[in-house]
Enzyme design. Structure first.
Site, short mmCIF file in Angstrom:
data_model
loop_
_atom_site.label_atom_id
_atom_site.label_comp_id
_atom_site.label_asym_id
_atom_site.label_seq_id
_atom_site.Cartn_x
_atom_site.Cartn_y
_atom_site.Cartn_z
CE LYS A 1 -22.30 -3.03 5.06
NZ LYS A 1 -21.60 -4.70 5.38
NE ARG B 1 -0.45 -0.04 -15.83
CZ ARG B 1 -0.79 0.09 -17.02
NH1 ARG B 1 -0.69 -0.43 -17.87
NH2 ARG B 1 -2.01 0.70 -17.39
CB THR B 2 0.34 -1.41 -9.19
OG1 THR B 2 0.80 0.06 -9.92
CG2 THR B 2 0.88 -1.00 -8.49
CG HIS C 1 3.49 4.18 -7.99
ND1 HIS C 1 3.66 2.18 -7.67
CD2 HIS C 1 2.56 3.81 -9.42
CE1 HIS C 1 2.69 2.20 -7.90
NE2 HIS C 1 2.19 2.15 -9.30
NE ARG D 1 -2.57 2.07 -7.48
CZ ARG D 1 -2.49 1.86 -8.77
NH1 ARG D 1 -3.26 2.58 -9.38
NH2 ARG D 1 -1.25 2.27 -9.26
#
Ligand code: CP
Length: 320
Positions: A86, A57-58, A135, A107
């Site tokens: 890396k 969703r986000t 959130h 996120r």
């Protein structure tokens, strides 16, 4: 509050008037969100939609929102597809990527990493979820949904009774939503969770000090009775160090039609930030077509809210 070039990292940065302004812009975005009107105000702008943790969703709704405003989206959906594997630092990643985009959504699974990414860049950044922390944009769309679904004005949020259910310790959505509702008056929080998954003390104390009523219980049926809103959540199994420990709690709280109709008023709104975990059945499929189930309309409300934030941060609202 002027959101021009602002980061959105925590609900703590907002006052009540800021939320009213965001919701007012979100309401103006609705026809654009539903493609009844078209705008290209962000034509030429590029969003860095950087997700170091899974999302449906986000990530998609941020991307859709930016594109509905005419912008383009550069997606990173997997940490292993970047040079972090890396040995590159998050700091360097942020400093490099800022050359390619105008604004970030990030996120990350580690609490604090989104803030670190934001500190490294001069570009504005919106948190898409910060480990077990917060959130913030989910909370904004949750509250916007409550207002729309229950036909409440901003002033009619005072006195709201909400039952939050499940993994309240690791659930960043309930942390942000508690902080957001705490901007109002006399909120009645009922937190339903096993002892090991209770709401963090810091959030509890903050809500209490602001004069809200806080009740904690493990009794699901008693806890959801009299709630205006039931906010179910998923067990955040990925946050546990041991899978066995997580499974002890799986399926602990499940809402089905029978329980809902036994315990709640027909006006009680059922929300969930999603995903709902079908192994745990937090909300039974027998509620899928129930008018009280707001979860899919809730997910859709991510679009006008996120469009509003982009338009305010990139300073293109009101549209010319
Ligand atoms: N509500 C929410 O954050 O869902 P996703 O994890 O799918 O983005």
């Amino acid at each position: 509050m002027n959101l021009k070039n602002a980061d959105i990292l925590s609900i703590d940065q907002f006052e009540k008037a800021d939320i009213a302004e965001i919701f007012s812009v979100a309401a103006a975005m609705e026809p654009y969100a539903h493609r009844e009107k078209i705008t290209r105000v962000l034509e030429g702008a590029i969003l860095g939609n950087i997700f170091f943790e899974p999302s449906t969703r986000t990530r998609m709704s941020f991307a859709t929102s930016f594109q509905r405003l005419g912008g383009a989206v550069y997606e990173v959906a997997d940490l292993s597809s970047t040079s972090l594997v890396k040995g590159e630092s998050l700091y360097d990643t942020s400093r490099v990527m800022e050359n390619y985009v105008d604004l970030f959504v990030v996120r990350h699974p580690t609490q604090g990493a989104v803030q670190d990414f934001a500190k490294a860049t001069s570009r504005p950044l919106i948190s898409g979820g910060d480990g077990t922390g917060e959130h913030p944009t989910q909370a904004l769309l949750d509250l916007y949904t409550i207002m729309k679904e229950q036909d409440r004005s901003f002033d009619q949020l005072d006195g709201l009774s909400i039952a939050m259910v499940g993994d309240l310790k690791h659930g960043r959505t309930v942390h942000s939503l508690t902080k957001l509702l705490s901007l109002f008056k006399n909120i009645r929080f009922t937190w339903i969770a096993p002892e090991a998954l209770k709401m963090p003390d810091s959030i509890l104390e903050e809500a209490r000090q602001l004069g809200h009523h806080v009740h904690q219980t493990e009794d699901f049926k008693m806890g959801i009775a009299k709630a205006d809103v039931i906010y179910m959540t998923r067990l955040q199994e990925e946050r546990f160090t041991s899978k066995e420990e997580a499974r002890l709690h799986r399926g602990r709280y499940s809402l089905n039609r029978r329980t809902y109709e036994q315990c709640c008023s027909p006006k009680t709104l059922i929300l969930h930030p999603l995903p709902r975990d079908q192994r745990a059945n937090e909300i039974d499929m027998d509620l899928n077509d129930h008018p009280a189930l707001g979860i899919f309309r809730q997910a859709a409300n991510g679009i006008p809210i996120r469009m509003a934030l982009f338009a305010m941060i990139l300073d293109v609202y009101p549209f010319k």
